[in-house]
Design a protein around this motif. Structure first.
Motif, PDB file in Angstrom:
ATOM      1  N   PRO A  40      46.397  38.884  35.159  1.00 22.09           N
ATOM      2  CA  PRO A  40      47.347  39.792  35.808  1.00 22.09           C
ATOM      3  C   PRO A  40      46.680  40.945  36.555  1.00 22.09           C
ATOM      4  O   PRO A  40      47.292  41.569  37.407  1.00 22.09           O
ATOM      5  CB  PRO A  40      48.200  40.312  34.645  1.00 22.09           C
ATOM      6  CG  PRO A  40      47.409  40.047  33.415  1.00 22.09           C
ATOM      7  CD  PRO A  40      46.496  38.896  33.709  1.00 22.09           C
ATOM      8  N   HIS A  41      45.405  41.209  36.261  1.00 21.87           N
ATOM      9  CA  HIS A  41      44.693  42.303  36.929  1.00 21.87           C
ATOM     10  C   HIS A  41      43.692  41.791  37.966  1.00 21.87           C
ATOM     11  O   HIS A  41      42.819  42.540  38.397  1.00 21.87           O
ATOM     12  CB  HIS A  41      43.969  43.169  35.895  1.00 21.87           C
ATOM     13  CG  HIS A  41      44.897  43.712  34.854  1.00 21.87           C
ATOM     14  ND1 HIS A  41      45.853  44.659  35.124  1.00 21.87           N
ATOM     15  CD2 HIS A  41      45.028  43.408  33.540  1.00 21.87           C
ATOM     16  CE1 HIS A  41      46.527  44.934  34.021  1.00 21.87           C
ATOM     17  NE2 HIS A  41      46.056  44.179  33.041  1.00 21.87           N
ATOM     18  N   ALA A  42      43.837  40.527  38.348  1.00 24.97           N
ATOM     19  CA  ALA A  42      42.897  39.933  39.306  1.00 24.97           C
ATOM     20  C   ALA A  42      42.999  40.640  40.655  1.00 24.97           C
ATOM     21  O   ALA A  42      44.093  40.911  41.144  1.00 24.97           O
ATOM     22  CB  ALA A  42      43.200  38.453  39.484  1.00 24.97           C
ATOM     23  N   PRO A  43      41.850  40.914  41.260  1.00 24.65           N
ATOM     24  CA  PRO A  43      41.890  41.489  42.611  1.00 24.65           C
ATOM     25  C   PRO A  43      42.390  40.440  43.609  1.00 24.65           C
ATOM     26  O   PRO A  43      42.211  39.246  43.397  1.00 24.65           O
ATOM     27  CB  PRO A  43      40.443  41.883  42.885  1.00 24.65           C
ATOM     28  CG  PRO A  43      39.617  41.096  41.926  1.00 24.65           C
ATOM     29  CD  PRO A  43      40.490  40.750  40.764  1.00 24.65           C
ATOM     30  N   ALA A  44      43.023  40.875  44.656  1.00 23.46           N
ATOM     31  CA  ALA A  44      43.513  39.967  45.701  1.00 23.46           C
ATOM     32  C   ALA A  44      42.339  39.614  46.609  1.00 23.46           C
ATOM     33  O   ALA A  44      42.177  40.163  47.689  1.00 23.46           O
ATOM     34  CB  ALA A  44      44.627  40.638  46.490  1.00 23.46           C
ATOM     35  N   LEU A  45      41.515  38.675  46.142  1.00 22.50           N
ATOM     36  CA  LEU A  45      40.303  38.315  46.868  1.00 22.50           C
ATOM     37  C   LEU A  45      40.504  37.077  47.719  1.00 22.50           C
ATOM     38  O   LEU A  45      41.188  36.142  47.315  1.00 22.50           O
ATOM     39  CB  LEU A  45      39.167  38.017  45.891  1.00 22.50           C
ATOM     40  CG  LEU A  45      38.600  39.173  45.104  1.00 22.50           C
ATOM     41  CD1 LEU A  45      37.491  38.673  44.191  1.00 22.50           C
ATOM     42  CD2 LEU A  45      38.070  40.249  46.007  1.00 22.50           C
ATOM     43  N   THR A  46      39.876  37.094  48.877  1.00 24.95           N
ATOM     44  CA  THR A  46      39.773  35.898  49.712  1.00 24.95           C
ATOM     45  C   THR A  46      38.353  35.849  50.254  1.00 24.95           C
ATOM     46  O   THR A  46      37.711  36.885  50.442  1.00 24.95           O
ATOM     47  CB  THR A  46      40.763  35.920  50.898  1.00 24.95           C
ATOM     48  OG1 THR A  46      40.559  37.111  51.657  1.00 24.95           O
ATOM     49  CG2 THR A  46      42.195  35.840  50.430  1.00 24.95           C
ATOM     50  N   PHE A  47      37.864  34.645  50.453  1.00 23.48           N
ATOM     51  CA  PHE A  47      36.545  34.500  51.047  1.00 23.48           C
ATOM     52  C   PHE A  47      36.703  34.585  52.553  1.00 23.48           C
ATOM     53  O   PHE A  47      37.578  33.971  53.135  1.00 23.48           O
ATOM     54  CB  PHE A  47      35.902  33.194  50.603  1.00 23.48           C
ATOM     55  CG  PHE A  47      35.630  33.163  49.120  1.00 23.48           C
ATOM     56  CD1 PHE A  47      34.704  34.015  48.560  1.00 23.48           C
ATOM     57  CD2 PHE A  47      36.327  32.308  48.296  1.00 23.48           C
ATOM     58  CE1 PHE A  47      34.467  34.018  47.195  1.00 23.48           C
ATOM     59  CE2 PHE A  47      36.100  32.285  46.929  1.00 23.48           C
ATOM     60  CZ  PHE A  47      35.161  33.147  46.377  1.00 23.48           C
ATOM     61  N   SER A  48      35.837  35.352  53.174  1.00 22.12           N
ATOM     62  CA  SER A  48      35.976  35.659  54.591  1.00 22.12           C
ATOM     63  C   SER A  48      35.658  34.485  55.492  1.00 22.12           C
ATOM     64  O   SER A  48      36.305  34.278  56.497  1.00 22.12           O
ATOM     65  CB  SER A  48      35.093  36.854  54.957  1.00 22.12           C
ATOM     66  OG  SER A  48      35.455  37.960  54.170  1.00 22.12           O
TER      67      SER A  48
END
Length: 160
Positions: A40-48
């Motif tokens: 629930p605390h995961a950062p909103a990450l995407t690979f560029s």
């Protein structure tokens, strides 16, 4: 009685360009989404994507590191992924900007990415590959050593 899955090992070698493509592959996107759904605390990450990966070969006592761009919300970060002497995956992120939001994004993204790669499992249609170790070779290729568990043979028409 049911048969136990066959187990073994696998190895994948990447150039910097290959690593960029791997991070954007649908199987990797699925792994990131599944991990984010569990946390629930995961950062909103995407690979560029689009390049930017650098492979830094190891020195005596070090297995090297892979640097690659990642985006946390709207903040561009540079991630450095490596494995320490005890075998633990370590990832640190840095932000180009020095504002508080960028620093906070970088601080939470690094440990999360380390856990993602340390627990990474890719299912290739019945053949599960899970992370074991990483190193950057002297020829500047990244090697991932993986555990393999074959529950079923992949279908003949599979397209990864």
């Amino acid at each position: 009685p049911p048969r136990a899955p066959a187990t073994g090992s696998a190895q994948i070698r990447f150039t910097a360009r290959d690593w960029d493509g791997f991070l954007l592959h649908p199987l990797m996107r699925e792994a990131v989404a599944a991990r984010q759904a569990l946390d629930p605390h995961a950062p909103a990450l995407t690979f560029s994507g689009g390049g930017g990966t650098m492979l830094l070969p190891g020195t005596p006592g070090s297995d090297g590191a892979v640097l690659f761009p990642v985006r946390a919300a709207k903040t561009e970060l540079s991630a450095e992924l490596r494995q320490d002497a005890s075998g633990r995956v370590v990832c640190s992120c840095s932000a180009g900007g020095a504002d508080e939001a960028a620093s906070s994004a970088a601080a939470s993204a690094g440990p999360w990415l380390a856990r993602l790669f340390e627990t990474l499992v890719l299912d290739l249609d019945g053949c599960e590959l899970s992370f074991r170790s990483l190193r950057v070779e002297p020829d500047a290729t990244l090697t991932l050593d993986l555990r393999a568990r074959v529950r079923a043979f992949p279908s003949l028409d599979i397209n990864f």
